[in-house]
Design a protein around this motif. Structure first.
Motif, PDB file in Angstrom:
ATOM      1  N   GLU A   1      59.695  25.302  33.185  1.00 49.51           N
ATOM      2  CA  GLU A   1      60.164  25.345  31.806  1.00 49.51           C
ATOM      3  C   GLU A   1      59.018  25.089  30.830  1.00 49.51           C
ATOM      4  O   GLU A   1      57.959  24.597  31.201  1.00 49.51           O
ATOM      5  N   VAL A   2      59.275  25.440  29.591  1.00 50.24           N
ATOM      6  CA  VAL A   2      58.326  25.170  28.515  1.00 50.24           C
ATOM      7  C   VAL A   2      59.116  24.545  27.366  1.00 50.24           C
ATOM      8  O   VAL A   2      60.232  24.971  27.059  1.00 50.24           O
ATOM      9  N   GLU A   3      58.530  23.520  26.762  1.00 50.15           N
ATOM     10  CA  GLU A   3      59.205  22.813  25.676  1.00 50.15           C
ATOM     11  C   GLU A   3      58.427  23.009  24.383  1.00 50.15           C
ATOM     12  O   GLU A   3      57.240  22.680  24.310  1.00 50.15           O
TER      13      GLU A   3
ATOM     14  N   VAL B   1      77.675  30.384  18.576  1.00 48.43           N
ATOM     15  CA  VAL B   1      76.517  31.058  19.159  1.00 48.43           C
ATOM     16  C   VAL B   1      75.343  30.788  18.228  1.00 48.43           C
ATOM     17  O   VAL B   1      75.466  30.912  17.006  1.00 48.43           O
ATOM     18  N   GLU B   2      74.212  30.405  18.804  1.00 46.31           N
ATOM     19  CA  GLU B   2      73.028  30.153  18.002  1.00 46.31           C
ATOM     20  C   GLU B   2      71.992  31.248  18.214  1.00 46.31           C
ATOM     21  O   GLU B   2      71.770  31.702  19.344  1.00 46.31           O
ATOM     22  N   LEU B   3      71.335  31.628  17.115  1.00 47.97           N
ATOM     23  CA  LEU B   3      70.314  32.666  17.126  1.00 47.97           C
ATOM     24  C   LEU B   3      68.986  32.045  16.709  1.00 47.97           C
ATOM     25  O   LEU B   3      68.913  31.318  15.710  1.00 47.97           O
ATOM     26  N   TYR B   4      67.940  32.351  17.463  1.00 50.72           N
ATOM     27  CA  TYR B   4      66.613  31.778  17.209  1.00 50.72           C
ATOM     28  C   TYR B   4      65.645  32.906  16.850  1.00 50.72           C
ATOM     29  O   TYR B   4      65.415  33.801  17.658  1.00 50.72           O
ATOM     30  N   GLU B   5      65.102  32.837  15.646  1.00 49.73           N
ATOM     31  CA  GLU B   5      64.148  33.853  15.199  1.00 49.73           C
ATOM     32  C   GLU B   5      62.770  33.213  15.017  1.00 49.73           C
ATOM     33  O   GLU B   5      62.572  32.364  14.153  1.00 49.73           O
ATOM     34  N   PHE B   6      61.814  33.637  15.854  1.00 50.68           N
ATOM     35  CA  PHE B   6      60.432  33.181  15.753  1.00 50.68           C
ATOM     36  C   PHE B   6      59.624  34.267  15.058  1.00 50.68           C
ATOM     37  O   PHE B   6      59.739  35.438  15.400  1.00 50.68           O
ATOM     38  N   ARG B   7      58.764  33.867  14.118  1.00 47.36           N
ATOM     39  CA  ARG B   7      57.927  34.821  13.397  1.00 47.36           C
ATOM     40  C   ARG B   7      56.488  34.332  13.356  1.00 47.36           C
ATOM     41  O   ARG B   7      56.222  33.161  13.098  1.00 47.36           O
ATOM     42  N   ARG B   8      55.571  35.241  13.621  1.00 48.47           N
ATOM     43  CA  ARG B   8      54.142  34.967  13.498  1.00 48.47           C
ATOM     44  C   ARG B   8      53.500  36.204  12.921  1.00 48.47           C
ATOM     45  O   ARG B   8      53.442  37.253  13.564  1.00 48.47           O
ATOM     46  N   GLY B   9      53.017  36.088  11.679  1.00 52.93           N
ATOM     47  CA  GLY B   9      52.481  37.270  11.015  1.00 52.93           C
ATOM     48  C   GLY B   9      53.581  38.300  10.810  1.00 52.93           C
ATOM     49  O   GLY B   9      54.653  37.992  10.305  1.00 52.93           O
ATOM     50  N   GLY B  10      53.337  39.526  11.221  1.00 50.18           N
ATOM     51  CA  GLY B  10      54.345  40.574  11.090  1.00 50.18           C
ATOM     52  C   GLY B  10      55.155  40.799  12.349  1.00 50.18           C
ATOM     53  O   GLY B  10      55.910  41.778  12.428  1.00 50.18           O
TER      54      GLY B  10
ATOM     55  N   GLU C   1      58.407  35.312  26.291  1.00 49.08           N
ATOM     56  CA  GLU C   1      57.237  35.896  25.629  1.00 49.08           C
ATOM     57  C   GLU C   1      56.682  35.028  24.507  1.00 49.08           C
ATOM     58  O   GLU C   1      55.469  34.933  24.334  1.00 49.08           O
ATOM     59  N   ILE C   2      57.523  34.353  23.744  1.00 52.35           N
ATOM     60  CA  ILE C   2      57.053  33.585  22.603  1.00 52.35           C
ATOM     61  C   ILE C   2      56.087  32.488  23.021  1.00 52.35           C
ATOM     62  O   ILE C   2      55.184  32.094  22.272  1.00 52.35           O
ATOM     63  N   ALA C   3      56.217  31.977  24.257  1.00 51.54           N
ATOM     64  CA  ALA C   3      55.383  30.863  24.717  1.00 51.54           C
ATOM     65  C   ALA C   3      54.027  31.298  25.238  1.00 51.54           C
ATOM     66  O   ALA C   3      53.127  30.463  25.401  1.00 51.54           O
ATOM     67  N   GLN C   4      53.840  32.583  25.508  1.00 45.77           N
ATOM     68  CA  GLN C   4      52.613  33.038  26.162  1.00 45.77           C
ATOM     69  C   GLN C   4      51.366  32.822  25.301  1.00 45.77           C
ATOM     70  O   GLN C   4      50.277  32.569  25.817  1.00 45.77           O
ATOM     71  N   ALA C   5      51.507  32.883  23.976  1.00 45.55           N
ATOM     72  CA  ALA C   5      50.354  32.722  23.102  1.00 45.55           C
ATOM     73  C   ALA C   5      49.840  31.285  23.077  1.00 45.55           C
ATOM     74  O   ALA C   5      48.739  31.026  22.592  1.00 45.55           O
TER      75      ALA C   5
END
Length: 269
Positions: free
Chosen positions: A119-121, A16-25, A74-78
């Motif tokens: 989709e979004v890449e 299982v892979e886990l993806y953690e995106f961080r931007r600022g706090g 949600e991560i792609a909306q910015a």
């Protein structure tokens, strides 16, 4: 069993892979598994996603990674209008079902996003690419090479920033009454910051006239009535450094370079 033994097993592995995106706090956490997962007290939401192969190559700049998700994640909306001002970091963890051992298999940042139908890449580059940056950046030049408000510049961004309230937003044009008290172009070359959804956004100021501020791109999340901070710009000359910031002691240029080349063809120097 250990992570290594399950990873090499032909029948006991259940990755299982886990993806953690961080931007600022702010952080967004997803998993490519069929069910939600958790790691280090954080929950990872299961979303349909896929990625390219993680390769070990001799050319660091080409060892990128592409991740494909649904376009409504949600991560792609910015990234819809322009990329966010702050760097979006990505760490990929890998574990096996019912195994407490988790390892980080990839770290880097999101460069840009491509929209492909439903989709979004995400185009990402590994953290090792920072090793390719130029080490020695100082040149023998008249203008200052320092980053404005950076560690070498030492001018205080907090002291010179001007707070204000946005009274109108029209594309890249803002009306900020507190800017009207400064000379035309005072903020040109500087930047503006504001808070949007818990994240500090930043845009370069390309022009300033009275209360009108022109940004380099459309400001995401900025609305009428919001508080904004305006940071004055600098044209990198000694005169501006001394008069505008009183910071000539940290000027990094060489303003007194002779205008005539001593190694030129003239017999008289």
């Amino acid at each position: 069993m250990t992570y290594a033994s399950r990873e090499a097993s032909t029948d006991a592995s259940s990755p299982v892979e886990l993806y953690e995106f961080r931007r600022g706090g702010t952080a967004w956490r997803y998993t490519s598994g069929a069910q939600d997962a958790s790691y280090a007290t954080y929950a990872y939401v299961a979303v349909p996603m896929k990625r390219g192969s993680i390769e070990q190559t001799g050319e660091i700049g080409r060892a990128g990674l592409r991740i494909t998700l649904a376009r409504d994640v949600e991560i792609a909306q910015a990234f819809i209008a322009t990329p966010p001002s702050e760097v979006t970091l990505l760490t990929i963890y890998r574990q096996h079902r019912n195994d407490p051992e988790t390892v980080a298999v990839w770290m880097g940042r999101v460069l840009n996003v491509e929209w492909r139908g439903s989709e979004v890449e995400l185009n990402c580059e590994p953290v090792y690419t920072s090793l390719q940056r130029t080490g020695l950046r100082r040149l023998y030049q008249r203008n200052c090479p320092h980053v404005l408000y950076g560690t070498s510049c030492q001018a205080s961004a907090v002291i010179y920033r001007v707070p204000g309230t946005v009274v109108s937003v029209a594309g890249v044009l803002l009306s900020v009454p507190s800017a009207a008290g400064y000379a035309t172009g005072h903020f040109a070359g500087g930047f503006a910051t504001w808070a949007a959804n818990g994240i500090t956004e930043k845009r370069m100021i390309v022009a300033h006239n009275l209360d009108v501020i022109t940004l380099s791109a459309v400001p995401p999340g900025l609305a009428v009535g919001d508080t904004i901070y305006l940071y004055p710009g600098c044209d990198r000359t000694l005169a501006t450094c001394a008069a505008k910031f009183g910071n000539s002691a940290n000027f990094g240029g060489f303003p007194f370079i002779p205008t005539k080349n001593p190694f030129g063809g003239s017999p008289i120097y």
